[in-house]
Design a protein around this motif. Structure first.
Motif, PDB file in Angstrom:
ATOM      1  N   VAL A 125       0.701   4.152  -2.842  1.00 45.07           N
ATOM      2  CA  VAL A 125       0.649   5.561  -2.544  1.00 45.07           C
ATOM      3  C   VAL A 125       1.804   6.261  -3.068  1.00 45.07           C
ATOM      4  N   ALA A 126       2.834   6.065  -3.025  1.00 42.51           N
ATOM      5  CA  ALA A 126       4.064   6.472  -3.506  1.00 42.51           C
ATOM      6  C   ALA A 126       3.955   6.829  -4.911  1.00 42.51           C
ATOM      7  N   GLY A 127       3.553   5.569  -5.594  1.00 40.65           N
ATOM      8  CA  GLY A 127       3.270   5.878  -7.288  1.00 40.65           C
ATOM      9  C   GLY A 127       2.220   6.681  -7.415  1.00 40.65           C
ATOM     10  N   LEU A 128       1.317   6.711  -6.787  1.00 37.36           N
ATOM     11  CA  LEU A 128       0.320   7.616  -7.052  1.00 37.36           C
ATOM     12  C   LEU A 128       0.521   9.029  -6.672  1.00 37.36           C
ATOM     13  N   ARG A 129       1.485   9.295  -5.749  1.00 38.19           N
ATOM     14  CA  ARG A 129       1.760  10.702  -5.391  1.00 38.19           C
ATOM     15  C   ARG A 129       2.688  11.200  -6.736  1.00 38.19           C
ATOM     16  N   GLU A 130       3.286  10.235  -7.327  1.00 34.23           N
ATOM     17  CA  GLU A 130       4.145  10.793  -8.542  1.00 34.23           C
ATOM     18  C   GLU A 130       3.490  10.973  -9.572  1.00 34.23           C
ATOM     19  N   ARG A 131       2.299  10.360  -9.985  1.00 31.92           N
ATOM     20  CA  ARG A 131       1.388  10.488 -10.844  1.00 31.92           C
ATOM     21  C   ARG A 131       0.727  11.622 -10.711  1.00 31.92           C
ATOM     22  N   ILE A 132       0.206  12.075  -9.549  1.00 33.76           N
ATOM     23  CA  ILE A 132      -0.309  13.277  -9.424  1.00 33.76           C
ATOM     24  C   ILE A 132       0.241  14.459  -9.515  1.00 33.76           C
ATOM     25  N   ALA A 133       1.593  14.343  -9.128  1.00 34.30           N
ATOM     26  CA  ALA A 133       2.480  15.482  -9.448  1.00 34.30           C
ATOM     27  C   ALA A 133       2.824  15.699 -10.611  1.00 34.30           C
ATOM     28  N   ARG A 134       2.989  14.626 -11.483  1.00 32.83           N
ATOM     29  CA  ARG A 134       3.144  14.719 -13.057  1.00 32.83           C
ATOM     30  C   ARG A 134       1.794  15.541 -13.595  1.00 32.83           C
ATOM     31  N   ILE A 135       0.690  15.128 -13.074  1.00 32.37           N
ATOM     32  CA  ILE A 135      -0.460  15.729 -13.618  1.00 32.37           C
ATOM     33  C   ILE A 135      -0.661  17.413 -13.272  1.00 32.37           C
ATOM     34  N   GLU A 136      -0.305  17.523 -12.073  1.00 37.65           N
ATOM     35  CA  GLU A 136      -0.166  18.950 -11.616  1.00 37.65           C
ATOM     36  C   GLU A 136       0.929  19.651 -12.269  1.00 37.65           C
ATOM     37  N   GLY A 137       1.860  19.306 -12.553  1.00 40.35           N
ATOM     38  CA  GLY A 137       2.966  20.037 -13.444  1.00 40.35           C
ATOM     39  C   GLY A 137       2.270  20.229 -15.024  1.00 40.35           C
ATOM     40  N   LEU A 138       1.561  19.280 -15.428  1.00 50.88           N
ATOM     41  CA  LEU A 138       0.938  19.463 -16.793  1.00 50.88           C
ATOM     42  C   LEU A 138      -0.221  20.642 -16.602  1.00 50.88           C
ATOM     43  N   PHE A 139      -0.863  20.626 -15.606  1.00 49.85           N
ATOM     44  CA  PHE A 139      -1.662  21.823 -15.332  1.00 49.85           C
ATOM     45  C   PHE A 139      -1.263  23.133 -15.140  1.00 49.85           C
ATOM     46  N   GLU A 140      -0.265  23.099 -14.590  1.00 52.67           N
ATOM     47  CA  GLU A 140       0.343  24.487 -14.403  1.00 52.67           C
ATOM     48  C   GLU A 140       1.247  24.905 -15.377  1.00 52.67           C
ATOM     49  N   GLY A 141       1.857  23.917 -16.278  1.00 52.70           N
ATOM     50  CA  GLY A 141       2.304  24.459 -17.642  1.00 52.70           C
ATOM     51  C   GLY A 141       1.377  25.040 -18.601  1.00 52.70           C
ATOM     52  N   PHE A 142       0.255  24.187 -18.604  1.00 53.73           N
ATOM     53  CA  PHE A 142      -0.959  24.684 -19.326  1.00 53.73           C
ATOM     54  C   PHE A 142      -1.784  26.051 -19.096  1.00 53.73           C
ATOM     55  N   LEU A 179       0.820  -1.080  -0.022  1.00 54.70           N
ATOM     56  CA  LEU A 179      -0.097  -0.026   0.183  1.00 54.70           C
ATOM     57  C   LEU A 179       0.737   1.144  -0.111  1.00 54.70           C
ATOM     58  N   ILE A 180       1.833   1.234   0.876  1.00 53.96           N
ATOM     59  CA  ILE A 180       2.894   2.405   0.774  1.00 53.96           C
ATOM     60  C   ILE A 180       3.669   2.570  -0.529  1.00 53.96           C
ATOM     61  N   ARG A 181       3.915   1.426  -1.136  1.00 54.35           N
ATOM     62  CA  ARG A 181       4.393   1.480  -2.356  1.00 54.35           C
ATOM     63  C   ARG A 181       3.463   2.236  -3.531  1.00 54.35           C
TER      64      ARG A 181
END
Length: 66
Positions: free
Chosen positions: A37-54, A33-35
């Motif tokens: 959540v860590a993967g999900l955190r990375e994916r959300i950060a990537r999406i947030e970066g895309l939204f910020e760039g947009f 579960l910890i693993r």
């Protein structure tokens, strides 16, 4: 030692034998579960970066045309 003492020791050993694999399974599940959540955190950060760039591109385009 009386029969009650041996019974208590036997029950304690049985409980340890039962709960040890259960606790190890819970630990393995929590590690997974910890693993996850860590993967999900990375994916959300990537999406947030895309939204910020947009949103920055959108904001820059509006300020240049105004």
């Amino acid at each position: 030692m009386t029969a009650e003492g041996w019974t208590i020791i036997g029950v304690a050993i049985a409980l340890i034998g039962i709960f040890t694999p259960v606790l190890m399974g819970i630990r393995r599940d929590l590690t997974g579960l910890i693993r996850d959540v860590a993967g999900l955190r990375e994916r959300i950060a990537r999406i947030e970066g895309l939204f910020e760039g947009f949103s920055r591109r959108d904001g820059e385009a509006q300020s240049h045309s105004a």
